[in-house]
Design a protein around this motif. Structure first.
Motif, PDB file in Angstrom:
ATOM      1  N   GLY A  73     -17.372  -0.611 -19.413  1.00 29.30           N
ATOM      2  CA  GLY A  73     -17.022  -0.708 -18.124  1.00 29.30           C
ATOM      3  C   GLY A  73     -15.942  -0.182 -17.531  1.00 29.30           C
ATOM      4  N   ALA A  74     -15.072  -0.167 -18.090  1.00 24.60           N
ATOM      5  CA  ALA A  74     -13.501   0.272 -17.669  1.00 24.60           C
ATOM      6  C   ALA A  74     -13.534   1.888 -17.199  1.00 24.60           C
ATOM      7  N   LEU A  75     -14.097   2.617 -17.747  1.00 29.60           N
ATOM      8  CA  LEU A  75     -13.995   3.975 -17.112  1.00 29.60           C
ATOM      9  C   LEU A  75     -14.973   4.044 -15.988  1.00 29.60           C
ATOM     10  N   THR A  76     -16.030   3.261 -16.128  1.00 30.53           N
ATOM     11  CA  THR A  76     -16.677   3.375 -14.890  1.00 30.53           C
ATOM     12  C   THR A  76     -16.120   2.906 -13.701  1.00 30.53           C
ATOM     13  N   ALA A  77     -15.514   1.691 -13.925  1.00 30.58           N
ATOM     14  CA  ALA A  77     -14.609   1.175 -12.897  1.00 30.58           C
ATOM     15  C   ALA A  77     -13.758   2.138 -12.257  1.00 30.58           C
ATOM     16  N   LEU A  78     -13.009   2.847 -13.371  1.00 27.69           N
ATOM     17  CA  LEU A  78     -11.871   3.628 -12.750  1.00 27.69           C
ATOM     18  C   LEU A  78     -12.471   4.785 -11.828  1.00 27.69           C
ATOM     19  N   ALA A  84     -17.225  -2.863 -12.449  1.00 26.37           N
ATOM     20  CA  ALA A  84     -17.555  -1.522 -12.486  1.00 26.37           C
ATOM     21  C   ALA A  84     -18.929  -1.396 -11.926  1.00 26.37           C
ATOM     22  N   GLN A  85     -19.790  -2.516 -12.010  1.00 29.24           N
ATOM     23  CA  GLN A  85     -21.226  -2.407 -11.346  1.00 29.24           C
ATOM     24  C   GLN A  85     -20.913  -2.501  -9.761  1.00 29.24           C
ATOM     25  N   ALA A  86     -19.899  -3.405  -9.240  1.00 26.30           N
ATOM     26  CA  ALA A  86     -19.611  -3.422  -7.729  1.00 26.30           C
ATOM     27  C   ALA A  86     -19.081  -2.061  -7.328  1.00 26.30           C
ATOM     28  N   ALA A  87     -18.227  -1.507  -8.265  1.00 22.56           N
ATOM     29  CA  ALA A  87     -17.664  -0.200  -7.741  1.00 22.56           C
ATOM     30  C   ALA A  87     -18.574   0.906  -7.608  1.00 22.56           C
ATOM     31  N   LEU A  88     -19.509   0.843  -8.445  1.00 25.70           N
ATOM     32  CA  LEU A  88     -20.706   2.050  -8.444  1.00 25.70           C
ATOM     33  C   LEU A  88     -21.648   1.656  -7.205  1.00 25.70           C
ATOM     34  N   GLY A  89     -21.844   0.471  -7.070  1.00 25.09           N
ATOM     35  CA  GLY A  89     -22.747   0.138  -6.009  1.00 25.09           C
ATOM     36  C   GLY A  89     -21.979   0.570  -4.552  1.00 25.09           C
ATOM     37  N   ALA A 118     -17.120  11.549 -16.845  1.00 30.69           N
ATOM     38  CA  ALA A 118     -17.292  12.278 -17.921  1.00 30.69           C
ATOM     39  C   ALA A 118     -16.053  12.974 -18.560  1.00 30.69           C
ATOM     40  N   GLY A 119     -14.991  13.212 -17.625  1.00 29.16           N
ATOM     41  CA  GLY A 119     -13.809  13.601 -18.179  1.00 29.16           C
ATOM     42  C   GLY A 119     -12.971  12.518 -19.162  1.00 29.16           C
ATOM     43  N   LEU A 120     -13.034  11.406 -18.402  1.00 27.75           N
ATOM     44  CA  LEU A 120     -12.447  10.254 -19.153  1.00 27.75           C
ATOM     45  C   LEU A 120     -13.034   9.954 -20.376  1.00 27.75           C
ATOM     46  N   SER A 121     -14.220   9.877 -20.488  1.00 29.61           N
ATOM     47  CA  SER A 121     -15.148   9.691 -21.713  1.00 29.61           C
ATOM     48  C   SER A 121     -14.573  10.563 -22.888  1.00 29.61           C
TER      49      SER A 121
END
Length: 320
Positions: free
Chosen positions: A291-296, A236-241, A271-274
């Motif tokens: 991290g799953a929702l952030t990665a998605l 997730a951190q890599a995808a965000l970066g 936010a919607g997934l949360s």
């Protein structure tokens, strides 16, 4: 007016041969005059001609051997018009300043939302001690992504600088695009390296301040730091970066609208997934993994922006 130049550099008289008009380039000048007036390099004109479907066969109608030599003539014959007739600002004021501040404010809010994705998407996930540990890790990752934001901006400036250098040195549009292909991957790789370093530093500080129960001294500090975030959180951190860096590149290269839409889309998706998870509408297995929702959310938007940026950077006008 002087005759048109052929691909071999010879001059063609104003009457030409093979029954062509006196000045076959004039129709192209009329059709693309506005672009030619704003162009800062013949490569910009060559890119437009290629997009219009002007191939090597059609170029022959204009007494040139290739698109680039035709673009050079158009660039030489049409005077530059930088302002395109825009009215001068009154009393030294910039009328676009309020609008620019509004755009910067929206972009800043969208970027802040993206930076907070690791924290927003972890809230309401695991409960108990594991949930508290996940929240602490998410806070550390948010701070790490924020600290690496400067590296994303520097990478974006370098991409634009490299493009401007290639505008001056590339001989053809194909050569320009070939030289620009590795620029974006290198810039993104450098940013991810900085992000990994800031993430490890933030997790090391967190581990020193609040070591996990039963893990103190097990495997050494480095092992504890790496294990502090799970594999999904590192993805997730890599995808965000990637998302933040690509958005920065697009902003620097004249695609601020696409960058803003991408960041807002990631914010809204996260936010919607949360909300869906809180309502029990997502599978509790993978949705509760930190991290799953952030990665998605970040990964899906980055997967769309990356090819768009790759294509956009191949256009000379992106590096004005």
């Amino acid at each position: 007016m002087a005759g048109a130049r052929t691909g071999a550099g010879a001059e063609v008289g104003p009457r030409g041969a093979a029954g062509l008009g006196a000045d076959p380039v004039r129709e192209l000048m009329a059709e693309h005059r506005e672009l030619c007036e704003r162009a800062t390099h013949p490569l910009e004109i060559a890119a437009l001609l290629e997009e219009a479907g002007l191939g090597s066969t059609a170029v022959g109608r204009y007494r040139h051997a290739d698109v680039f030599s035709l673009a050079e003539e158009l660039f030489a014959r049409v005077p530059r018009r930088p302002s395109a007739g825009a009215p001068p600002p009154a009393l030294g004021q910039d009328p676009s300043a309020p609008r620019s501040r509004w755009h910067r404010g929206r972009a800043g809010a969208a970027l802040l939302g993206a930076l907070l994705l690791p924290l927003v998407t972890v809230l309401g996930g695991p409960s108990g001690p594991s949930g508290q540990a996940a929240v602490g890790t998410a806070v550390a990752l948010v701070l790490a992504a924020w600290a690496a934001g400067g590296a994303a901006e520097r990478a974006a400036r370098w991409v634009r600088h490299a493009g401007r250098i290639q505008l001056r040195t590339a001989g053809t549009l194909a050569q320009f695009r070939a030289r620009m292909r590795p620029v974006l991957p290198v810039a993104l790789g450098l940013h991810l390296a900085v992000l990994a370093l800031t993430s490890l530093t933030a997790l090391a500080v967190l581990t020193a301040v609040a070591p996990r129960p039963g893990r103190a001294g097990a495997g050494g500090l480095l092992d504890e730091v790496v294990q502090r975030a799970g594999p999904t959180q590192w993805v997730a951190q890599a995808a965000l970066g990637l998302l933040i860096a690509v958005a920065a590149v697009l902003r620097r290269c004249g695609r601020a609208g696409a960058a803003l839409v991408g960041l807002l889309a990631a914010d809204g998706l996260g936010a919607g997934l949360s909300v869906l998870r809180s309502c029990g509408l997502l599978p509790t297995g993978w949705a509760a993994v930190p991290g799953a929702l952030t990665a998605l959310a970040a990964g899906a938007v980055a997967a769309v922006l990356l090819p768009y940026a790759w294509v956009a950077l191949g256009h000379p006008r992106a590096h004005r």
